[in-house]
Design a protein around this motif. Structure first.
Motif, PDB file in Angstrom:
ATOM      1  N   SER A  19      58.930  35.240  37.637  1.00 13.69           N
ATOM      2  CA  SER A  19      58.920  36.698  37.743  1.00 13.69           C
ATOM      3  C   SER A  19      58.268  37.095  39.053  1.00 13.69           C
ATOM      4  O   SER A  19      57.400  36.389  39.587  1.00 13.69           O
ATOM      5  N   PHE A  20      58.684  38.240  39.586  1.00 12.77           N
ATOM      6  CA  PHE A  20      58.125  38.767  40.828  1.00 12.77           C
ATOM      7  C   PHE A  20      56.617  38.942  40.731  1.00 12.77           C
ATOM      8  O   PHE A  20      55.876  38.734  41.694  1.00 12.77           O
ATOM      9  N   LEU A  52      52.947  26.493  44.519  1.00 16.65           N
ATOM     10  CA  LEU A  52      54.399  26.569  44.639  1.00 16.65           C
ATOM     11  C   LEU A  52      54.877  27.916  44.121  1.00 16.65           C
ATOM     12  O   LEU A  52      54.662  28.260  42.956  1.00 16.65           O
ATOM     13  N   ASP A  53      55.499  28.677  45.006  1.00 18.34           N
ATOM     14  CA  ASP A  53      56.045  29.975  44.630  1.00 18.34           C
ATOM     15  C   ASP A  53      57.475  29.775  44.127  1.00 18.34           C
ATOM     16  O   ASP A  53      58.344  29.312  44.861  1.00 18.34           O
ATOM     17  N   GLY A  54      57.710  30.141  42.886  1.00 17.83           N
ATOM     18  CA  GLY A  54      59.027  29.951  42.282  1.00 17.83           C
ATOM     19  C   GLY A  54      59.887  31.196  42.304  1.00 17.83           C
ATOM     20  O   GLY A  54      60.853  31.291  41.544  1.00 17.83           O
ATOM     21  N   SER A  55      59.579  32.168  43.169  1.00 19.07           N
ATOM     22  CA  SER A  55      60.388  33.387  43.245  1.00 19.07           C
ATOM     23  C   SER A  55      61.746  33.074  43.875  1.00 19.07           C
ATOM     24  O   SER A  55      61.840  32.240  44.782  1.00 19.07           O
ATOM     25  N   ASP A  56      62.773  33.770  43.420  1.00 17.77           N
ATOM     26  CA  ASP A  56      64.116  33.591  43.974  1.00 17.77           C
ATOM     27  C   ASP A  56      64.744  34.975  44.102  1.00 17.77           C
ATOM     28  O   ASP A  56      65.254  35.530  43.130  1.00 17.77           O
ATOM     29  N   ILE A  62      64.417  42.401  44.639  1.00 20.29           N
ATOM     30  CA  ILE A  62      63.305  43.338  44.450  1.00 20.29           C
ATOM     31  C   ILE A  62      63.705  44.745  44.868  1.00 20.29           C
ATOM     32  O   ILE A  62      63.614  45.692  44.091  1.00 20.29           O
ATOM     33  N   SER A  63      64.145  44.875  46.117  1.00 19.81           N
ATOM     34  CA  SER A  63      64.499  46.190  46.657  1.00 19.81           C
ATOM     35  C   SER A  63      66.002  46.381  46.816  1.00 19.81           C
ATOM     36  O   SER A  63      66.459  47.497  47.018  1.00 19.81           O
TER      37      SER A  63
END
Length: 247
Positions: A19-20, A52-56, A62-63
């Motif tokens: 999640s963001f 580790l950032d798992g954002s995709d 997002i915008s």
């Protein structure tokens, strides 16, 4: 003969994006040897931390503007590293960044502000944009009191100062002239984070700069407190692309 070097290779696969608002995965690892007692004692000093950032943003935009989304992720990491910004305050700031990032992108793509407008008109439009966001809605306040003055907008204690420049072109570095006012409202309510939204609706004869460059943080030193002013520079008064070829 010592020293000895040990290496191990592996890989990790994330099957679902984070999640963001989720914090990055964090792994702390170290080494140990067995048996602990031996003729030649082995000492392991230190440990390593893997974040580790798992954002995709391709799966969870997002915008709606990929370049702006990447900039928002950069600002998110910058705010996470500031110990004066609490987890709740960061979450609320990210809720504001999504619709404001969309506004910055739309302003360039659709030339939303072809003519100069007054600050109160810009305030009404920003208020509408934020109210239409389900995660903000009714909690957006207008003309809240702070530091002996009235802020334009406020969301869960985060003050949002608005400006409209109708005469002179504004570049990102020029927004510093407005940042101190936004910072003073933050300090007046015991915060270290504020928002500044600047509309540059002056008529221009040159093309816009990349929309994502209009999203950045201005650090403002207020006596003993450092305030992060998240700044959104909205571009208006843009020339038609066909007019640029005739110059």
């Amino acid at each position: 003969a010592p020293p000895y070097q040990f290496r191990q290779y592996g890989r990790m696969v994330l099957h679902a994006p984070q999640s963001f608002h989720a914090r990055p995965y964090e792994f702390i690892y170290a080494a140990e040897f067995s048996p602990a007692q031996s003729e030649q004692p082995v000492v392991v000093a230190g440990q390593r931390t893997l974040r580790l950032d798992g954002s995709d943003i391709s799966q969870n935009p997002i915008s709606g503007y990929p370049a702006i989304d990447r900039k928002i992720l950069q600002l998110r990491e910058q705010m996470r590293l500031d110990p004066s910004i609490s987890g709740d305050e960061l979450t609320n700031a990210l809720k504001l960044l999504a619709p404001l990032g969309n506004l910055i992108g739309r302003a360039v793509q659709d030339a939303c502000y072809p003519e100069p407008i007054l600050e109160e008109v810009f305030q009404r439009e920003v208020r509408q944009v934020l109210r239409q966001t389900p995660t903000i809605g009714v909690e957006l306040e207008e003309q809240a009191h702070a530091a002996g003055g009235r802020t334009d907008l406020s969301f869960r204690g985060i003050r949002i100062e608005l400006k409209s420049e109708r005469t002179n072109r504004i570049l990102p570095e020029d927004c510093k002239q407005y940042a101190e006012q936004a910072a003073s409202y933050a300090v007046g309510t015991n915060r270290r984070l504020a928002f500044l939204c600047v509309l540059d609706c002056s008529h221009k004869k040159t093309p816009p700069f990349p929309a994502e460059d209009g999203l950045f943080i201005i650090p403002v030193q207020m006596a003993t407190a450092l305030v992060n002013v998240v700044t959104c520079l909205v571009q208006g008064g843009l020339p038609k692309p066909s007019s640029l070829s005739r110059q």
